[in-house]
Design an enzyme around this catalytic site. Structure first.
Site, PDB file in Angstrom:
ATOM      1  N   THR A  77      -2.771   1.099  -4.611  1.00 22.65           N
ATOM      2  CA  THR A  77      -3.219   2.243  -3.821  1.00 22.65           C
ATOM      3  C   THR A  77      -4.599   2.749  -4.255  1.00 22.65           C
ATOM      4  O   THR A  77      -4.875   2.838  -5.455  1.00 22.65           O
ATOM      5  CB  THR A  77      -2.139   3.366  -3.898  1.00 22.65           C
ATOM      6  OG1 THR A  77      -2.577   4.508  -3.171  1.00 22.65           O
ATOM      7  CG2 THR A  77      -1.833   3.784  -5.332  1.00 22.65           C
TER       8      THR A  77
ATOM      9  N   ASP B 193      -1.895  -0.603   5.957  1.00 24.33           N
ATOM     10  CA  ASP B 193      -2.206  -0.032   7.278  1.00 24.33           C
ATOM     11  C   ASP B 193      -3.701  -0.002   7.594  1.00 24.33           C
ATOM     12  O   ASP B 193      -4.092   0.581   8.605  1.00 24.33           O
ATOM     13  CB  ASP B 193      -1.609   1.388   7.396  1.00 24.33           C
ATOM     14  CG  ASP B 193      -2.246   2.384   6.441  1.00 24.33           C
ATOM     15  OD1 ASP B 193      -2.721   1.963   5.359  1.00 24.33           O
ATOM     16  OD2 ASP B 193      -2.282   3.585   6.764  1.00 24.33           O
TER      17      ASP B 193
ATOM     18  N   ASP C 228      -0.235   5.134   0.987  1.00 22.26           N
ATOM     19  CA  ASP C 228      -0.440   6.093   2.081  1.00 22.26           C
ATOM     20  C   ASP C 228      -0.411   5.426   3.454  1.00 22.26           C
ATOM     21  O   ASP C 228      -1.128   4.452   3.698  1.00 22.26           O
ATOM     22  CB  ASP C 228      -1.779   6.829   1.903  1.00 22.26           C
ATOM     23  CG  ASP C 228      -1.817   7.647   0.623  1.00 22.26           C
ATOM     24  OD1 ASP C 228      -0.816   8.340   0.341  1.00 22.26           O
ATOM     25  OD2 ASP C 228      -2.828   7.588  -0.093  1.00 22.26           O
TER      26      ASP C 228
ATOM     27  N   ARG D 111     -11.284  -0.578  -6.344  1.00 21.40           N
ATOM     28  CA  ARG D 111     -10.638  -0.266  -5.061  1.00 21.40           C
ATOM     29  C   ARG D 111     -10.423  -1.487  -4.172  1.00 21.40           C
ATOM     30  O   ARG D 111     -11.225  -2.407  -4.170  1.00 21.40           O
ATOM     31  CB  ARG D 111     -11.512   0.759  -4.298  1.00 21.40           C
ATOM     32  CG  ARG D 111     -11.603   2.116  -4.980  1.00 21.40           C
ATOM     33  CD  ARG D 111     -12.767   2.928  -4.422  1.00 21.40           C
ATOM     34  NE  ARG D 111     -12.728   3.055  -2.989  1.00 21.40           N
ATOM     35  CZ  ARG D 111     -11.966   3.926  -2.296  1.00 21.40           C
ATOM     36  NH1 ARG D 111     -11.202   4.774  -2.964  1.00 21.40           N
ATOM     37  NH2 ARG D 111     -11.996   3.961  -0.987  1.00 21.40           N
TER      38      ARG D 111
ATOM     39  N   ASP E 230       0.851  -1.186   0.000  1.00 11.71           N
ATOM     40  CA  ASP E 230       0.000   0.000   0.000  1.00 11.71           C
ATOM     41  C   ASP E 230       0.896   1.247   0.000  1.00 11.71           C
ATOM     42  O   ASP E 230       2.078   1.159   0.331  1.00 11.71           O
ATOM     43  CB  ASP E 230      -0.865  -0.083   1.267  1.00 11.71           C
ATOM     44  CG  ASP E 230      -1.697   1.148   1.501  1.00 11.71           C
ATOM     45  OD1 ASP E 230      -2.278   1.668   0.528  1.00 11.71           O
ATOM     46  OD2 ASP E 230      -1.773   1.589   2.667  1.00 11.71           O
TER      47      ASP E 230
HETATM   48 MG   LIG Z   1      -2.884   3.105   3.530  1.00 10.21          MG
END
Ligand SMILES: [Mg+2]
Length: 176
Positions: A59, A136, A17, A109, A15
């Site tokens: 992402t 995360d 961010d 997504r 991932d």
């Molecule tokens: Mg993330």
């Protein structure tokens, strides 16, 4: 610990961010100057460069679908990310970004497996049973589980209910 699981035939899905760069809660990274690398990223990608078959960034970037940034602005950020990692002895083989809105008919997504399946189509040597997903959020862990990957959570203030195979506080904790 990663070394105990993998050999050079494994693929890393990762991932962006909150993992590679600092997440902006409630907003999007819309330009290169908003993009700040997380601690330990370069050391980790240097390790990954010599230990993984493929390194794939997956992402969700709904800010494009919302019209808050253009696709070419997103691509500039990704060029910057990829080049900076490369200068620091790392490598990213491909970046997949889901830019659609949450409720669009074609939803690419995470946690849906779309970007993983696209990667497998583009790189047929990818084996999901020999892949790791690092993220995360719940959607990252679910994405990995749906595709049969091992999952690693980067702990943050994000509330996560899915159980990963392993969790750490930074990417650098994985280099052993
Ligand atoms: Mg993330």
């Amino acid at each position: 610990m990663l070394k105990e699981w993998i050999d050079n035939s494994w693929t890393l899905f990762i991932d962006r961010d909150g993992v590679i760069n600092k997440r902006i809660f409630g907003d999007y990274v819309k330009k290169t100057t908003d993009f700040h690398f997380e601690k330990g990223v370069f050391e980790f990608f240097k390790f990954a460069n010599t230990h993984f078959h493929k390194i794939i960034v997956v992402t969700n970037q709904q800010g494009v679908g919302k019209g808050l940034m253009t696709l070419s602005e997103l691509e500039l950020i990704h060029d910057f990310m990829k080049n900076t990692i490369q200068i620091n002895s790392g490598r990213i083989d491909q970046i997949y970004a889901a830019t659609n809105l949450k409720n669009d008919n074609l939803d690419t997504r995470k946690p849906l497996p779309f970007m993983g399946l696209k990667a497998k189509k583009d790189f047929p040597t990818i084996d999901f049973t020999k892949s790791i997903m690092i993220g995360d959020t719940d959607s990252d862990i679910l994405f990995g589980k749906k595709l049969g990957m091992k999952t690693i959570l980067i702990n943050s203030k994000e509330l996560v209910t899915e159980k990963p195979d392993f969790s750490v506080s930074t990417l650098a904790d994985l280099i052993f």
